[in-house]
Scaffold this motif. Structure first.
Motif, PDB file in Angstrom:
ATOM      1  N   LEU A   1       0.829  -1.210   0.000  1.00 59.99           N
ATOM      2  CA  LEU A   1       0.000   0.000   0.000  1.00 59.99           C
ATOM      3  C   LEU A   1       0.862   1.259   0.000  1.00 59.99           C
TER       4      LEU A   1
ATOM      5  N   THR B   1      -2.806   3.706  -4.373  1.00 58.04           N
ATOM      6  CA  THR B   1      -2.851   2.881  -3.172  1.00 58.04           C
ATOM      7  C   THR B   1      -3.741   1.663  -3.377  1.00 58.04           C
TER       8      THR B   1
ATOM      9  N   GLY C   1      -1.301  -0.686  -5.281  1.00 56.17           N
ATOM     10  CA  GLY C   1      -0.841  -1.285  -4.025  1.00 56.17           C
ATOM     11  C   GLY C   1      -1.614  -2.531  -3.646  1.00 56.17           C
ATOM     12  N   LEU C   2      -2.894  -2.354  -3.369  1.00 53.96           N
ATOM     13  CA  LEU C   2      -3.734  -3.495  -2.985  1.00 53.96           C
ATOM     14  C   LEU C   2      -3.871  -4.489  -4.134  1.00 53.96           C
TER      15      LEU C   2
END
Length: 195
Positions: A123, A163, A167-168
């Motif tokens: 993240l 994010t 990220g996720l």
């Protein structure tokens, strides 16, 4: 003499390159998605950046899989080069943009000394690549746009998109690949027993 854990192996180069080329092609398609959805976001143009994170995935994914200094930067930069070679509305300007985007994720992994690759570092890498992308765009693409009604929300939404999508999304993709065994030669694959 012990092996340097930060030294790139041939398989690291190959896998990072495959990820980069695959995403360079995905970028080519995503450029079209971006163009055709502009009208849907006409009510608040900065909101289109919720789609931005797809362009940031290779940086985070490359870093999570290869886990070596330079992996995030290399993967994002090569993906940008492939995207430029395939043709896009922005031409070769996507190459320095990819460099800056990859640098954001690289900084996240470097700050953790390339030792932590769980959800929180993913993240963080997504957020920092979103931040670096928005800083680049702030000055290169959006310098004439209004600060508070366009550039600031654009930057904030780019960080959120980075994010979540980069990220996720990259973390989830690695978690999905681990049980298949394709990552067994990487740190992520060796963590299979702990998942």
């Amino acid at each position: 003499m012990t092996d340097n854990p930060n030294r790139w192996r041939t398989i690291d180069i190959v896998v990072a390159s495959v990820i980069a080329v695959a995403f360079g092609v995905i970028f080519w398609a995503w450029n079209t998605v971006w163009s055709v959805t502009e009208g849907a976001f006409a009510f608040f143009p900065p909101s289109q950046t919720i789609l931005y994170g797809v362009w940031l995935i290779p940086a985070v994914l490359g870093g999570l899989i290869v886990r070596k200094p330079g992996a995030a930067l290399y993967t994002e930069l090569v993906a940008a080069i492939v995207s430029a070679l395939l043709g896009n509305a922005w031409g070769a300007t996507v190459i320095p943009q990819g460099l800056v985007q990859g640098l954001g994720a690289e900084l996240a992994f470097a700050a953790l000394r390339y030792r932590s690759f769980s959800l929180v570092p993913a993240l963080l890498a997504g957020a920092l690549t979103g931040l670096s992308a928005s800083i680049y765009d702030f000055f290169v693409w959006n310098s004439e746009a209004a600060l508070w009604s366009y550039r600031v929300p654009y930057a904030a939404l780019t960080v959120v998109s980075g994010t979540i999508l980069a990220g996720l999304g990259s973390w989830a993709l690695v978690r999905a690949l681990v049980p298949t065994g394709v990552l067994d030669r990487f740190g992520a694959g060796r963590e299979r027993a702990t998942i």
